[in-house]
Design a protein around this motif. Structure first.
Motif, PDB file in Angstrom:
ATOM      1  N   MET A  74      -0.703   7.909 -11.564  1.00 32.31           N
ATOM      2  CA  MET A  74       0.547   7.395 -10.980  1.00 32.31           C
ATOM      3  C   MET A  74       0.226   6.629  -9.695  1.00 32.31           C
ATOM      4  O   MET A  74       0.464   7.120  -8.590  1.00 32.31           O
ATOM      5  N   PRO A  75      -0.329   5.419  -9.827  1.00 33.52           N
ATOM      6  CA  PRO A  75      -0.842   4.711  -8.644  1.00 33.52           C
ATOM      7  C   PRO A  75       0.188   3.955  -7.809  1.00 33.52           C
ATOM      8  O   PRO A  75      -0.050   3.693  -6.643  1.00 33.52           O
ATOM      9  N   SER A  76       1.324   3.571  -8.397  1.00 33.16           N
ATOM     10  CA  SER A  76       2.238   2.669  -7.704  1.00 33.16           C
ATOM     11  C   SER A  76       3.075   3.389  -6.646  1.00 33.16           C
ATOM     12  O   SER A  76       3.244   4.605  -6.669  1.00 33.16           O
ATOM     13  N   LYS A  82       7.278  11.321  -7.339  1.00 35.58           N
ATOM     14  CA  LYS A  82       6.826  12.113  -8.483  1.00 35.58           C
ATOM     15  C   LYS A  82       5.397  12.598  -8.279  1.00 35.58           C
ATOM     16  O   LYS A  82       5.064  13.739  -8.586  1.00 35.58           O
ATOM     17  N   ARG A  83       4.538  11.710  -7.734  1.00 35.36           N
ATOM     18  CA  ARG A  83       3.136  12.075  -7.513  1.00 35.36           C
ATOM     19  C   ARG A  83       3.015  13.179  -6.465  1.00 35.36           C
ATOM     20  O   ARG A  83       2.248  14.137  -6.632  1.00 35.36           O
ATOM     21  N   PHE A 142      -0.366   6.005   1.243  1.00 33.51           N
ATOM     22  CA  PHE A 142       0.857   5.202   1.313  1.00 33.51           C
ATOM     23  C   PHE A 142       0.647   4.009   2.238  1.00 33.51           C
ATOM     24  O   PHE A 142       1.067   2.891   1.933  1.00 33.51           O
ATOM     25  N   PHE A 143      -0.008   4.226   3.383  1.00 38.96           N
ATOM     26  CA  PHE A 143      -0.255   3.134   4.319  1.00 38.96           C
ATOM     27  C   PHE A 143      -1.170   2.084   3.704  1.00 38.96           C
ATOM     28  O   PHE A 143      -0.958   0.881   3.879  1.00 38.96           O
ATOM     29  N   ASN A 147      -0.105  -1.674   3.063  1.00 41.80           N
ATOM     30  CA  ASN A 147      -0.915  -2.742   3.638  1.00 41.80           C
ATOM     31  C   ASN A 147      -1.307  -3.754   2.567  1.00 41.80           C
ATOM     32  O   ASN A 147      -1.242  -4.977   2.776  1.00 41.80           O
ATOM     33  N   ASP A 148      -1.697  -3.248   1.391  1.00 45.37           N
ATOM     34  CA  ASP A 148      -2.039  -4.132   0.268  1.00 45.37           C
ATOM     35  C   ASP A 148      -0.844  -4.988  -0.142  1.00 45.37           C
ATOM     36  O   ASP A 148      -0.981  -6.185  -0.412  1.00 45.37           O
ATOM     37  N   ALA A 149       0.330  -4.349  -0.198  1.00 45.35           N
ATOM     38  CA  ALA A 149       1.537  -5.074  -0.607  1.00 45.35           C
ATOM     39  C   ALA A 149       1.890  -6.166   0.398  1.00 45.35           C
ATOM     40  O   ALA A 149       2.296  -7.267   0.019  1.00 45.35           O
ATOM     41  N   MET A 150       1.723  -5.886   1.694  1.00 42.65           N
ATOM     42  CA  MET A 150       2.018  -6.873   2.721  1.00 42.65           C
ATOM     43  C   MET A 150       1.079  -8.065   2.626  1.00 42.65           C
ATOM     44  O   MET A 150       1.490  -9.225   2.720  1.00 42.65           O
TER      45      MET A 150
END
Length: 347
Positions: A74-76, A82-83, A142-143, A147-150
């Motif tokens: 459950m990586p996203s 849920k994770r 989560f950070f 950070n990847d998403a940004m």
């Protein structure tokens, strides 16, 4: 943008160092703060510290294994709740089992007298330690994902701007502009009404290309409306030699694709293939499950067409940034086909 990418590259949580440094430090914390044992110069302190270290080592590594497994499953960011609940339940269960087994093991190894009675304080300490470790792992994970998403959002914005520039550049190049103006000149003399319509469609094309569209996705409906004007201009030049068939159901029109995708694919077909009365070009736009398909009959131009593959490369790059869905490109002796994934909502 380069600064952001550099910061992104530098921020990588070193889990191994954190674990092997964190285990002895957490054991010390438990000794001093939880158990209130401050007599660190005495032999009993170090014996108890080693026992605490074994508990900490076992629980931490079991939690790490469980966390690592469920990060892959459950990586996203959407799976975060849920994770966390799943890993919290499993790591707590593992901590309880490990605590009971190790307590019984040390009771026998140290040959203590009497019946084995489990110390509830040890269980509470282990569960508390496990919760701390899990919180640190999830917080840092989560950070990292945020950070990847940004960074991906910044890169995607840059690619979208580049796509606008490439589309505009291709349309205002002297060859295209000459053909458009030449067609318009002929229409003014032959059919003033059609000339007015051509100007209207031409303005629609350039307006869409010039729009400051910073969104990563647009509706298929918007793209089809734009393509209508673009194809009108092409057909005014090629007449019946160019056939564009669009068969997209209404429900698919409300889904999303990156802006300028259809225009780039239609342009790619016209640019690389013979379009004449003897060799009419047919471009088909339709859906296939969760894909929008653009296909054309293959009739390569005899003369070499100068191309750097910007259009297709740009589409591939944008989809790579948007997620795991892949663009499918296939070619045989009769047909060239590109399938781009459809998104159900904006990102």
């Amino acid at each position: 943008f380069k600064t952001i990418m550099h910061q992104h590259h530098n921020f990588r949580f070193n889990e191994k160092k954190f674990r092997w440094l964190g285990i002895p430090l957490l054991a010390f914390f438990i000794m001093f703060v939880v158990k209130h044992n401050v007599f660190c110069l005495t032999a009993p302190f170090w014996v108890e510290y080693l026992i605490t270290l074994v508990f900490t080592f076992s629980i931490w590594n079991s939690s790490h294994a469980i966390v690592k497994y469920f990060r892959k499953k459950m990586p996203s960011l959407a799976d975060t709740k849920k994770r966390i609940l799943t890993t919290l339940l499993l790591t707590t269960t593992a901590a309880v089992i490990i605590t009971v087994l190790l307590s019984f093991l040390f009771f026998n190894l140290m040959a203590r007298q009497g019946e084995f009675i489990f110390d509830a304080n040890n269980l509470f300490t282990c569960i508390l330690s496990n919760s701390f470790v899990l919180s640190v792992y999830e917080g840092l994970y989560f950070f990292e994902r945020w950070n990847d998403a940004m960074v991906s959002a910044e890169e995607l914005k840059k690619v979208n701007v580049q796509s606008q520039f490439d589309s505009l550049k291709n349309q205002v190049n002297p060859h295209f502009l000459f053909n458009s103006l030449n067609t318009l000149s002929s229409l003014v003399e032959e059919d003033s009404k059609q000339a007015v319509s051509f100007i209207h469609k031409m303005s629609n094309v350039y307006r869409y290309l010039l729009q400051g569209n910073e969104k990563s996705l647009t509706t298929v409906r918007n793209e089809l409306e734009f393509i209508e004007s673009y194809v009108y201009m092409l057909k005014t030049r090629f007449d019946d030699s160019l056939i564009v068939l669009i068969q997209v159901p209404e429900e698919a029109k409300e889904k999303f694709i990156p802006p300028h995708t259809l225009q780039m694919l239609v342009e790619n077909a016209v640019k690389h293939n013979e379009v004449s009365n003897d060799y009419p070009l047919t471009v088909k736009v339709y859906t296939d499950d969760e894909f929008l398909v653009v296909a054309n009959n293959l009739q390569r131009k005899n003369s070499l067409v100068k191309s750097n593959g910007v259009g297709l490369q740009n589409i591939l790059q944008r989809y790579e940034l948007l997620g795991d869905q892949q663009v499918i490109i296939s070619e045989d002796e009769n047909q060239f086909l590109v399938k781009v994934p459809l998104f159900n909502n904006t990102i």
